[in-house]
Design an enzyme around this catalytic site. Structure first.
Site, PDB file in Angstrom:
ATOM      1  N   ASP A  19     -23.170  -1.781  11.655  1.00  0.00           N
ATOM      2  CA  ASP A  19     -23.073  -2.915  12.615  1.00  0.00           C
ATOM      3  C   ASP A  19     -23.906  -2.792  13.794  1.00  0.00           C
ATOM      4  O   ASP A  19     -24.435  -3.693  14.187  1.00  0.00           O
ATOM      5  CB  ASP A  19     -21.534  -2.773  13.000  1.00  0.00           C
ATOM      6  CG  ASP A  19     -20.567  -2.840  11.873  1.00  0.00           C
ATOM      7  OD1 ASP A  19     -20.907  -3.742  10.871  1.00  0.00           O
ATOM      8  OD2 ASP A  19     -19.591  -1.951  11.880  1.00  0.00           O
TER       9      ASP A  19
ATOM     10  N   ASP B 292     -19.120   1.096   1.080  1.00  0.00           N
ATOM     11  CA  ASP B 292     -20.194   1.951   0.972  1.00  0.00           C
ATOM     12  C   ASP B 292     -19.893   3.041   0.069  1.00  0.00           C
ATOM     13  O   ASP B 292     -18.726   3.357  -0.246  1.00  0.00           O
ATOM     14  CB  ASP B 292     -20.615   2.264   2.377  1.00  0.00           C
ATOM     15  CG  ASP B 292     -19.462   2.767   3.249  1.00  0.00           C
ATOM     16  OD1 ASP B 292     -19.528   2.131   4.407  1.00  0.00           O
ATOM     17  OD2 ASP B 292     -18.362   3.260   2.856  1.00  0.00           O
TER      18      ASP B 292
ATOM     19  N   TYR C 159     -14.586  -2.125  -0.716  1.00  0.00           N
ATOM     20  CA  TYR C 159     -13.086  -1.910  -0.037  1.00  0.00           C
ATOM     21  C   TYR C 159     -12.828  -3.474   0.157  1.00  0.00           C
ATOM     22  O   TYR C 159     -12.178  -4.089   1.057  1.00  0.00           O
ATOM     23  CB  TYR C 159     -12.894  -1.261   1.244  1.00  0.00           C
ATOM     24  CG  TYR C 159     -14.325  -1.463   2.001  1.00  0.00           C
ATOM     25  CD1 TYR C 159     -14.832  -2.643   2.855  1.00  0.00           C
ATOM     26  CD2 TYR C 159     -15.031  -0.276   2.631  1.00  0.00           C
ATOM     27  CE1 TYR C 159     -15.878  -2.671   3.658  1.00  0.00           C
ATOM     28  CE2 TYR C 159     -16.115  -0.370   3.545  1.00  0.00           C
ATOM     29  CZ  TYR C 159     -16.269  -1.576   3.976  1.00  0.00           C
ATOM     30  OH  TYR C 159     -17.705  -1.415   4.738  1.00  0.00           O
TER      31      TYR C 159
ATOM     32  N   THR D 106     -22.439   2.443  11.616  1.00  0.00           N
ATOM     33  CA  THR D 106     -24.030   2.373  11.742  1.00  0.00           C
ATOM     34  C   THR D 106     -24.559   1.001  11.403  1.00  0.00           C
ATOM     35  O   THR D 106     -25.400   0.539  11.868  1.00  0.00           O
ATOM     36  CB  THR D 106     -24.599   3.428  10.764  1.00  0.00           C
ATOM     37  OG1 THR D 106     -23.879   3.435   9.658  1.00  0.00           O
ATOM     38  CG2 THR D 106     -24.170   4.921  11.366  1.00  0.00           C
TER      39      THR D 106
ATOM     40  N   GLU E 215     -24.267  -2.474  -1.010  1.00  0.00           N
ATOM     41  CA  GLU E 215     -24.052  -3.837  -1.111  1.00  0.00           C
ATOM     42  C   GLU E 215     -24.946  -4.463  -1.792  1.00  0.00           C
ATOM     43  O   GLU E 215     -24.757  -5.697  -2.823  1.00  0.00           O
ATOM     44  CB  GLU E 215     -23.727  -4.270   0.048  1.00  0.00           C
ATOM     45  CG  GLU E 215     -22.516  -3.697   0.806  1.00  0.00           C
ATOM     46  CD  GLU E 215     -22.643  -3.560   2.205  1.00  0.00           C
ATOM     47  OE1 GLU E 215     -21.462  -3.243   3.106  1.00  0.00           O
ATOM     48  OE2 GLU E 215     -23.593  -3.646   2.755  1.00  0.00           O
TER      49      GLU E 215
HETATM   50  P1  ATP Z   1     -22.815  -1.910   6.155  1.00  0.00           P
HETATM   51  O1  ATP Z   1     -22.510  -2.175   7.620  1.00  0.00           O
HETATM   52  O2  ATP Z   1     -23.690  -2.971   5.558  1.00  0.00           O
HETATM   53  O3  ATP Z   1     -21.470  -1.738   5.685  1.00  0.00           O
HETATM   54  P2  ATP Z   1     -23.849   0.967   6.570  1.00  0.00           P
HETATM   55  O4  ATP Z   1     -23.223   1.392   7.606  1.00  0.00           O
HETATM   56  O5  ATP Z   1     -23.128   1.261   5.144  1.00  0.00           O
HETATM   57  O6  ATP Z   1     -23.743  -0.654   6.608  1.00  0.00           O
HETATM   58  P3  ATP Z   1     -26.310   2.536   6.276  1.00  0.00           P
HETATM   59  O7  ATP Z   1     -27.330   2.164   5.663  1.00  0.00           O
HETATM   60  O8  ATP Z   1     -25.400   3.466   5.759  1.00  0.00           O
HETATM   61  O9  ATP Z   1     -25.510   1.175   6.377  1.00  0.00           O
HETATM   62  O10 ATP Z   1     -26.528   2.843   7.728  1.00  0.00           O
HETATM   63  C1  ATP Z   1     -27.250   1.687   8.629  1.00  0.00           C
HETATM   64  C2  ATP Z   1     -28.439   2.511   9.192  1.00  0.00           C
HETATM   65  O11 ATP Z   1     -27.850   3.840   9.995  1.00  0.00           O
HETATM   66  C3  ATP Z   1     -29.289   3.175   8.190  1.00  0.00           C
HETATM   67  O12 ATP Z   1     -30.339   2.221   8.000  1.00  0.00           O
HETATM   68  C4  ATP Z   1     -29.724   4.607   9.055  1.00  0.00           C
HETATM   69  O13 ATP Z   1     -30.871   4.159   9.908  1.00  0.00           O
HETATM   70  C5  ATP Z   1     -28.440   4.813   9.914  1.00  0.00           C
HETATM   71  N1  ATP Z   1     -27.764   5.889   9.131  1.00  0.00           N
HETATM   72  C6  ATP Z   1     -26.583   5.787   8.691  1.00  0.00           C
HETATM   73  N2  ATP Z   1     -26.088   6.892   8.201  1.00  0.00           N
HETATM   74  C7  ATP Z   1     -26.996   7.860   8.395  1.00  0.00           C
HETATM   75  C8  ATP Z   1     -27.071   9.179   8.225  1.00  0.00           C
HETATM   76  N3  ATP Z   1     -26.049   9.964   7.802  1.00  0.00           N
HETATM   77  N4  ATP Z   1     -28.294   9.852   8.818  1.00  0.00           N
HETATM   78  C9  ATP Z   1     -29.322   9.073   9.190  1.00  0.00           C
HETATM   79  N5  ATP Z   1     -29.073   7.891   9.473  1.00  0.00           N
HETATM   80  C10 ATP Z   1     -28.064   7.108   8.945  1.00  0.00           C
END
Ligand code: ATP
Length: 301
Positions: free
Chosen positions: A230, A123, A128, A228, A153
């Site tokens: 997951d 991310d 990673y 988040t 991704e």
């Molecule tokens: P992956 O599992 O694919 O690596 P990720 O955790 O990087 O996922 P994100 O898109 O960052 O994926 O987060 C998933 C969801 O969590 C987003 O759709 C959003 O709703 C929420 N989210 C994550 N970070 C934040 C933030 N800083 N503020 C508000 N909402 C967030």
């Protein structure tokens, strides 16, 4: 056997909430049986300075599947959910596993399996995983019913840099071309709106060739939270079980808003320690089932 049964192929951490530790509790609350394969078994997530533990290899993965197959459990899985794997051999084998479950269910007259693939690779500009993992996901996504990449991704896989709604649509189209009917690009920042995160839901109908797209925004909480994606993917499996996909996305987005807010309120604001920013997955179970707000998911013209 119930139709709320999921084979969840993700990481396990002893401390904190990512991977299966983040996904299992929400799914169980929704009444799902969660059969977890732990692709790694580590002390904590990889953001911490020290990380200790074990990573599964292909033989260990296929050994578990041998056991599940021998006891005739495989056809019970109505869902397969994959998250962090970080092993190209295992990622490649998932396609065969899904195909096997699909065939067994078909033979037994059961509902087709639904495969949710979260192509976890990195991310915020940081990959990673190895390049061969990227290549393996480029092939695996063709077998998924739903993919849920983050913007990074989606960019890596499609080679379209996701930086606004137009580029997100283009990236989603790449997944459709590979054969994935439903794509959720979970969040991306819009240059003109720094206080919100935007998302894209793109649904392609292979029969008619038409694509329906939806978008919406959530409030941005300053700082980085792990796990988040997951919790989002697990919640999406649960809500999509008995809601249309656009409503399911809105509910899963609502769950994440509540969860991050709860984490911030308990000391896990953007600048706090990594440990205090571990998502408070168990703090308010009712909110995992009934988010305080359902985020609007609006069709694009
Ligand atoms: P992956 O599992 O694919 O690596 P990720 O955790 O990087 O996922 P994100 O898109 O960052 O994926 O987060 C998933 C969801 O969590 C987003 O759709 C959003 O709703 C929420 N989210 C994550 N970070 C934040 C933030 N800083 N503020 C508000 N909402 C967030």
């Amino acid at each position: 056997s119930s139709d709320k049964s999921v084979l969840s192929i993700q990481s396990h951490v002893t401390h904190g909430y990512v991977g299966n530790k983040a996904a299992t509790f929400p799914l169980q609350l929704h009444g799902f049986d969660v059969d977890a394969i732990n692709t790694v078994s580590l002390s904590n997530h990889s953001g911490y300075p020290v990380i200790k533990g074990h990573r599964m290899d292909l033989t260990e993965f296929t050994t578990l599947l041998d056991g599940l197959r021998a006891n005739d459990f495989l056809s019970d899985y109505a869902y397969v959910l994959t998250g962090y794997i970080n092993n190209a051999d295992i990622i490649r084998h998932v396609a065969a596993t899904v195909a096997e479950v699909r065939e067994k269910r078909q033979q037994q007259g059961k509902k087709d399996i639904v495969f949710f693939c979260d192509p976890v690779m990195g991310d915020d500009g940081r990959l990673y995983c190895k390049e061969e993992v990227v290549a393996a996901y480029r092939e695996l996504v063709a077998h998924a019913n739903i993919v849920t990449p983050n913007y990074f991704e989606a960019s890596i896989l499609s080679t379209v840099e996701v930086k606004d709604l137009m580029s997100a649509i283009e990236a989603a189209n790449w997944f459709h071309e590979q054969g994935t009917p439903t794509v959720v690009i979970k969040s991306f920042t819009m240059p003109d709106d720094p206080t919100h995160l935007r998302f894209l839901l793109s649904c392609h109908d292979k029969v008619t060739g038409s694509t329906k797209r939806y978008t919406g925004v959530v409030q941005y909480y300053e700082g980085r939270y792990t796990g988040t994606g997951d919790v989002f993917a697990a919640s999406l499996v649960a809500f999509a079980h008995n809601h249309p996909i656009d409503l399911a996305v809105g509910k899963a987005m609502g769950v994440l808003q509540d969860l991050i807010k709860a984490t911030v309120e308990r000391g896990g604001s953007g600048k706090a320690t990594l440990n205090s920013r571990e998502l408070r997955v168990t703090s308010d179970p009712d909110r995992l089932l009934h988010p305080s707000t359902v985020i609007s998911v609006t069709p694009l013209p």
